[in-house]
Design an enzyme around this catalytic site. Structure first.
Site, PDB file in Angstrom:
ATOM      1  CD  GLU A   1      42.207  38.371  42.863  1.00 30.76           C
ATOM      2  OE1 GLU A   1      42.981  38.679  43.799  1.00 30.76           O
ATOM      3  OE2 GLU A   1      40.978  38.242  43.012  1.00 30.76           O
TER       4      GLU A   1
ATOM      5  CG  HIS B   1      38.322  36.423  40.704  1.00 30.97           C
ATOM      6  ND1 HIS B   1      39.373  36.340  41.612  1.00 30.97           N
ATOM      7  CD2 HIS B   1      37.932  35.141  40.472  1.00 30.97           C
ATOM      8  CE1 HIS B   1      39.590  35.063  41.900  1.00 30.97           C
ATOM      9  NE2 HIS B   1      38.731  34.320  41.220  1.00 30.97           N
TER      10      HIS B   1
ATOM     11  CB  CYS C   1      40.987  31.591  40.590  1.00 31.17           C
ATOM     12  SG  CYS C   1      39.392  31.396  39.776  1.00 31.17           S
TER      13      CYS C   1
END
Length: 208
Positions: free
Chosen positions: A84, A167, A148
């Site tokens: 991410e 992830h 998250c």
């Protein structure tokens, strides 16, 4: 004097349909592998609770003074190990494991809408994918507006961008815990390598 680098890697406790959270299982496997003799690796399990995140993250930073913190979460939609790029401040509408949701719907009141990691995730992705690891890595700009994303934004805010979020897919879809751990190890080591050569790079606060 201890010249070792310190890295913290976190996973999450079970929530929703994830009765076993692949992120924490993979992080525990990573702990067994280690990051090499020059790196102190600390792992922690993060509760799926907004308020717990606000307490736990500052204490981890204060206690260990890490060079890097990498948070790992599970995504039922992921089929790759997904890096991410940024965390988002607003849009938190889902209740956590304590049936709580922040009234402000945001992580840090008055904070920037989005904070990017100082780490070039595209470069990490390219390097790991070309290393023949057998686990596919991809990059995303949306960590999902739940715990998250909330954890990632809070960590980026605290660390001035020296955090990352990864992830992982659920176990066996398609990777085993050991395969995920090997991928996490490769990803973290590449991140450290890039950070060492990129000390001068500023992190981006979109609207500040």
């Amino acid at each position: 004097m201890d010249q070792k680098k310190t890295v913290i890697v976190t996973g999450f406790e079970p929530f929703g349909e994830h009765a076993v959270n692949a992120s924490w299982v993979a992080v525990q496997e990573l702990k067994k592998l280690g990051l090499g003799k020059d790196i102190n690796l600390h792992v922690a399990e993060v509760p799926v609770e907004y308020q717990a995140v606000q307490t736990l993250l500052p204490s981890l930073w204060k206690q260990h003074l890490p060079q890097l913190v990498v948070h790992v979460g599970v995504s039922g939609m992921a089929t790759t190990v997904t890096l991410e790029e940024c965390g988002h401040n607003h849009g938190y509408l889902r209740v956590d494991n304590c049936s709580f949701c922040p009234e402000s719907r945001c992580c840090i009141e008055g904070g920037a809408d989005c904070i990017h990691s100082v780490i070039d995730m595209d470069a990490v992705c390219r390097r790991v994918n070309s290393s023949g690891l057998g686990v596919t890595v991809s990059v995303s700009k949306d960590a999902g507006r739940y715990l998250c994303d909330y954890t990632y934004y809070t960590s980026l805010y605290l660390s001035k961008g020296r955090s990352a979020f990864v992830h992982v897919p659920p176990l066996g879809k398609p990777y085993s815990a050991k395969e995920l751990a090997r991928a996490l190890r490769a990803v973290v080591l590449e991140m450290l390598e890039l950070m060492e050569h990129n000390d001068g790079r500023k992190y981006c606060l979109h609207d500040q």
